[in-house]
Design a protein around this motif. Structure first.
Motif, mmCIF file in Angstrom:
data_model
loop_
_atom_site.group_PDB
_atom_site.id
_atom_site.type_symbol
_atom_site.label_atom_id
_atom_site.label_comp_id
_atom_site.label_asym_id
_atom_site.label_seq_id
_atom_site.Cartn_x
_atom_site.Cartn_y
_atom_site.Cartn_z
ATOM 1 N N LEU A 12 0.818 -1.212 0.000
ATOM 2 C CA LEU A 12 0.000 0.000 0.000
ATOM 3 C C LEU A 12 0.850 1.258 0.000
ATOM 4 C CD1 LEU A 12 -2.762 -0.948 2.603
ATOM 5 C CD2 LEU A 12 -2.708 -1.402 0.149
ATOM 6 N N ALA A 13 1.813 1.329 0.901
ATOM 7 C CA ALA A 13 2.610 2.542 1.048
ATOM 8 C C ALA A 13 3.485 2.794 -0.173
ATOM 9 C CB ALA A 13 3.475 2.451 2.303
ATOM 10 N N GLY A 14 4.183 1.763 -0.635
ATOM 11 C CA GLY A 14 5.076 1.922 -1.765
ATOM 12 C C GLY A 14 4.337 2.288 -3.039
ATOM 13 N N SER A 15 3.235 1.617 -3.316
ATOM 14 C CA SER A 15 2.465 1.920 -4.518
ATOM 15 C C SER A 15 1.867 3.315 -4.460
ATOM 16 C CB SER A 15 1.360 0.879 -4.717
ATOM 17 O OG SER A 15 1.903 -0.373 -5.079
ATOM 18 N N PHE A 144 12.820 5.232 -1.481
ATOM 19 C CA PHE A 144 11.665 5.095 -0.603
ATOM 20 C C PHE A 144 11.608 3.624 -0.183
ATOM 21 C CE2 PHE A 144 8.892 8.955 -1.397
ATOM 22 C CZ PHE A 144 9.906 9.700 -1.986
ATOM 23 N N LEU A 145 11.651 3.370 1.125
ATOM 24 C CA LEU A 145 11.680 2.004 1.655
ATOM 25 C C LEU A 145 10.298 1.635 2.177
ATOM 26 C CD1 LEU A 145 13.481 -0.453 2.345
ATOM 27 C CD2 LEU A 145 13.870 0.604 4.582
ATOM 28 N N ALA A 146 9.662 0.659 1.500
ATOM 29 C CA ALA A 146 8.290 0.292 1.842
ATOM 30 C C ALA A 146 8.131 -1.223 1.802
ATOM 31 C CB ALA A 146 7.319 0.967 0.880
ATOM 32 N N THR A 147 9.012 -1.924 2.494
ATOM 33 C CA THR A 147 9.037 -3.390 2.442
ATOM 34 C C THR A 147 8.158 -4.051 3.501
ATOM 35 O OG1 THR A 147 11.068 -3.297 3.765
ATOM 36 C CG2 THR A 147 11.310 -3.514 1.390
ATOM 37 N N GLY A 274 5.069 3.111 5.568
ATOM 38 C CA GLY A 274 4.300 1.973 6.047
ATOM 39 C C GLY A 274 4.868 1.373 7.309
ATOM 40 N N ASP A 275 4.971 0.044 7.338
ATOM 41 C CA ASP A 275 5.485 -0.649 8.528
ATOM 42 C C ASP A 275 6.963 -0.384 8.761
ATOM 43 O OD1 ASP A 275 3.099 -1.720 9.282
ATOM 44 O OD2 ASP A 275 3.511 -3.760 8.622
#
Length: 369
Positions: A12-15, A144-147, A274-275
């Motif tokens: 969600l966050a990365g997209s 951007f780190l959204a793993t 995100g997380d």
């Protein structure tokens, strides 16, 4: 591969971040570790704030099978309490939602690379280099780190404030009468050392996502089957709901060592989303709206010329209170003395459920949508 911005992680966050940047004309590459969207350990509850962000991104949740949620039930051995939610809410599987957002990202002009496992993220002059498993590196001016719950090597998050929980998730198809009874509700069920959330999702399935203290799982002998049996024995409503139900996965999804209560307060130049920025306990907080908010906010601040450090500081100020409240509630639900007090309070005043739901959501004043 080179780009102005690389986004590591296509949840969600990365997209959300990638879509916002690409629509503004920026050159964006998104690196997603899976070749296709997968189910994830997630409550899959979408609050009003999450729905606003998704609508602005172009996802009509009802159009992808989203199910309306209007009320919450709290159940334990002492009884059942119910309250209407103070906001509009829906539910849809992460696999369906993540896929929709990745398709939107590609349509917006993002170079979406699937099946790309990032092993490390390193400085490269004034920019960043992603070390890829079995492929050439990707270089970009901003990262951007959204793993999500998966840490990149060398970037493990510190322990959170509640780290002793193990999470499981299973989809079920309920018997018709039980599905009708659950319709429009998220049911929070308490048992020794943990709690679970049950709610309908698209396609006539229901999501059972549960948390249990590691020591309690060990006491039961470990494993999903023994935990599920203990949950059924201790919570009559869950036992009733699963009567005649069919499990839809061969085995449940599971994850441990989740840093619940963690909120990032610093940055070395990477935009953590995100997380990777904050981890709010499932079913006591709104992790999906936090993820979407972080992605959209990061894109907006980057486009305004602000730094990752400024973003991290602002995001922390906007969500740390909600994470703290949700973590306090989660701790209380897994500790027997405080759980008894909480249930008594809910029994006397069902509005406690609405109050908790409201205090763990993104504040309306900071929503960008």
């Amino acid at each position: 591969m080179k780009a102005e911005v690389m986004v590591v992680g296509g949840g969600l966050a990365g997209s959300a971040a990638a879509i916002g940047l690409a629509r503004a004309g920026r050159d964006v590459v998104l690196l997603e570790r899976e070749s296709q969207a997968q189910h994830k350990v997630c409550g899959e509850f979408l609050s009003q704030e999450a729905l606003k962000y998704l609508n602005c991104l172009g996802v009509g949740v009802a159009g992808v099978g989203g199910v309306p949620i209007r009320a919450v039930r709290l159940a334990c051995q002492a009884g059942i309490s119910e309250a209407e939610l103070p906001f509009r809410a829906m539910s849809v599987t992460r696999r369906r939602l993540d896929e929709e957002l990745l398709l939107l990202a590609a349509t917006a002009g993002v170079r979406v690379v699937r099946g790309c496992r990032v092993q490390g993220l390193e400085r490269d002059g004034a920019g960043w280099r992603a070390v890829i498993d079995g492929a050439a590196p990707v270089v970009a001016g901003a990262a951007f780190l959204a793993t999500g719950k998966h840490d990149v090597r060398g970037r493990a998050r510190p322990k959170g404030k509640q780290t002793d929980l193990v999470a499981f998730k299973m989809y079920w198809r309920l018997a018709p009468e039980q599905a009708a009874a659950l319709e429009g509700h998220v049911e929070l069920m308490l048992y020794r050392g943990g709690y679970a959330g049950l709610q309908p999702v698209e396609g006539g399935a229901v999501n059972l996502c549960c948390l249990v203290k590691r020591v309690e799982l060990q006491r039961l002998g470990g494993g999903w089957e023994r935990l599920l049996e203990a949950m059924r024995q201790q919570c009559g409503l869950l036992r009733e709901r699963l009567l005649g139900a069919q499990a839809l996965l061969e085995r449940p999804l599971a994850v441990a060592a989740i840093p619940y209560g963690y909120v990032r307060d610093t940055s070395d130049g990477v935009w953590a989303l995100g997380d990777q920025a904050a981890v709010i306990p499932s079913f006591t907080g709104d992790g999906m709206s936090i993820a979407l908010h972080s992605g959209c906010l990061a894109a907006a601040m980057y486009l305004q010329g602000q730094t990752a450090e400024q973003f991290q500081e602002r995001l922390r100020g906007e969500i740390s209170g909600q994470v703290a409240v949700a973590t306090m509630v989660s701790r209380g639900l897994v500790w027997r003395p405080s759980r008894t007090v909480f249930m008594a309070a809910v029994g006397l005043w069902p509005g406690v459920l609405r109050l908790v739901a409201g205090r763990t959501r993104i504040a309306e004043a900071v929503v960008l949508a």
